[in-house]
Design a protein around this motif. Structure first.
Motif, PDB file in Angstrom:
ATOM      1  N   VAL A  66      -6.378   6.067   4.861  1.00 54.73           N
ATOM      2  CA  VAL A  66      -6.348   4.675   4.600  1.00 54.73           C
ATOM      3  C   VAL A  66      -6.357   4.338   2.942  1.00 54.73           C
ATOM      4  N   LYS A  67      -7.437   4.938   2.429  1.00 53.16           N
ATOM      5  CA  LYS A  67      -7.579   4.643   0.944  1.00 53.16           C
ATOM      6  C   LYS A  67      -6.404   4.930   0.077  1.00 53.16           C
ATOM      7  N   CYS A 115      -3.276   5.653   1.271  1.00 48.16           N
ATOM      8  CA  CYS A 115      -2.293   4.650   1.437  1.00 48.16           C
ATOM      9  C   CYS A 115      -2.207   3.431   0.663  1.00 48.16           C
ATOM     10  N   THR A 116      -3.549   2.944   0.642  1.00 48.15           N
ATOM     11  CA  THR A 116      -3.555   1.595  -0.012  1.00 48.15           C
ATOM     12  C   THR A 116      -3.033   1.940  -1.578  1.00 48.15           C
ATOM     13  N   GLU A 117      -3.796   2.932  -2.050  1.00 49.58           N
ATOM     14  CA  GLU A 117      -3.736   3.089  -3.416  1.00 49.58           C
ATOM     15  C   GLU A 117      -2.181   3.296  -3.998  1.00 49.58           C
ATOM     16  N   THR A 169       0.487   2.598  -2.164  1.00 56.12           N
ATOM     17  CA  THR A 169       1.183   1.152  -1.878  1.00 56.12           C
ATOM     18  C   THR A 169       1.074   0.322  -3.206  1.00 56.12           C
TER      19      THR A 169
END
Length: 413
Positions: free
Chosen positions: A189-190, A192-194, A196
């Motif tokens: 999740v981390k 993917c967030t970074e 994006t």
């Protein structure tokens, strides 16, 4: 035991008079306070039991110091009849205070397809060395015998400790994999967030660079127009404008390269995200496998099998019939195999019936098929049942009249 073999038709009911002998061979009576069980069989898998438990007699009745065992609807096949006496004796050395003692013997009785060679009660005898019915004392046993009596309880305790240890290990492994899966999911999740955020930043920079390039191109065109208009008078200014145009083009190319780099970074981030997803799926599968192993280790050990076989089946009857089987105890794994063999000649594979994996019976031809009912987690508890298939036959209401149903149709068996 009798001196000569008695012959009984294997379908006949009969009575056996059992007498009990002590270690010296003298006839004795089993004390009333001692429970017992007499098990009879011709082939393993089909047993007839006579017993006394708490003063209640089953399939038998007392006759002085002897016992009359009544064989009614026993279902035995042809062969030598065998029996085994099981006594439950009071013994303080046992964990439950009861010592189980067994005395197996063959009998001088043969079941066959011909007629009975004689009528009347069949005399038999079985050894019952421990019949006094009194509690054992410490002086009754040597130290070696005490160790032998204690060994089953000690072995059972060791097996229980080993099973507990395996269950604890499996639980710990499951907990560890759960933590790993949770941590992996958080990292995914981390990342993917970074990724994006970086992609959005690169896209914004590319948009800004593109706007600057268009603005610089417009300025260059305006400057070129002015230079052409004043070419003869402003040679120096024209050279400076050309230099400014080259610098603006270089800046635009640099911005485009930055945009291409940002796009590649976004693609690499997407690939990394897919790899993390695959790792998460592999971890989930490993966790499910550990959970299955833990469930298998915690399942009770099978200690028996209960089987109900249907009555004879009529060939062509569309109503489904099943062999109902249940592994004991109730919490044990209910994995059961049905293996059919034998049957009427000319039918499929020489069998009169086919048995599906769920126990459903498909009649093929008149005859008899024997079916092994086998629990996969405890094959020694298998049982063999008989499936009989009969041809349709007309049913008569009277010797010369056919039997009809409510709609006036002929009734078959």
């Amino acid at each position: 035991m009798m001196d000569s073999i008695r012959h009984i038709n294997y379908k006949s009911d009969f009575i056996v008079r059992e007498r009990f002998r002590d270690a010296s061979g003298a006839f004795v009576a089993i004390p009333q306070e001692v429970d017992f069980e007499l098990r009879y069989w011709v082939k393993p898998g089909r047993y007839f039991v006579a017993s006394r438990s708490g003063g209640v007699y089953t399939n038998c009745t007392p006759d002085g110091d002897a016992l009359l065992v009544i064989f009614k609807d026993h279902g035995f096949c042809e062969g030598i009849l065998k029996h085994e006496l099981h006594l439950r004796l009071v013994n303080g050395f046992m964990p439950d205070g009861i010592q189980d003692v067994y005395y197996p013997e063959d009998m001088a009785v043969q079941l066959w397809h011909l007629g009975d060679d004689a009528l009347g009660v069949i005399e038999s005898g079985v050894v019952a060395a421990y019949t006094r019915g009194l509690p054992f004392t410490f002086d009754d046993f040597t130290q070696a015998q005490i160790e032998v009596l204690q060994r089953p309880a000690l072995d059972a305790a060791k097996k229980a400790d080993a099973a507990t240890q395996r269950a604890n290990t499996a639980a710990g492994e499951a907990e560890r994999l759960t933590r790993e899966l949770s941590n992996t999911g958080a990292r995914v999740v981390k990342d993917c967030t970074e990724a994006t955020a970086e992609a959005r930043t690169a896209t914004s920079n590319a948009d800004t660079a593109t706007g600057e390039a268009w603005a610089a191109t417009t300025d260059a065109r305006d400057a070129t127009a002015r230079v052409l208009k004043q070419a003869q008078e402003l040679d120096t200014a024209s050279a400076a404008a050309i230099k400014d145009c080259d610098a603006a083009t270089a800046a635009a190319n640099k911005s485009k390269a930055a945009a291409d780099t940002a796009a590649r970074n976004a693609q690499d981030a997407a690939v990394a995200t897919q790899s993390e997803r695959e790792l998460t799926e592999q971890s989930r599968q490993r966790l499910e496998a550990v959970a299955d192993r833990a469930e298998l280790a915690a399942a009770p050990v099978p200690d028996g099998l209960r089987v109900d076989s249907p009555a004879p089946l009529t060939l062509g009857n569309p109503v489904p019939r099943f062999i109902m089987a249940r592994v004991l105890p109730a919490g044990a794994l209910q994995n059961i195999i049905f293996q059919a063999f034998g049957g009427a000649a000319g039918s499929a594979c020489g069998q009169s019936a086919f048995v599906a994996p769920d126990g459903r019976i498909l009649p093929l031809a008149p005859g008899v098929t024997h079916v092994h009912v086998i629990p996969t987690a405890g094959t020694r508890f298998y049982k063999t049942v008989e499936v009989r298939v009969v041809a349709p036959a007309l049913r008569l209401a009277a010797p010369s009249a056919l039997r009809l149903d409510a709609a006036g149709n002929i009734r078959l068996t």
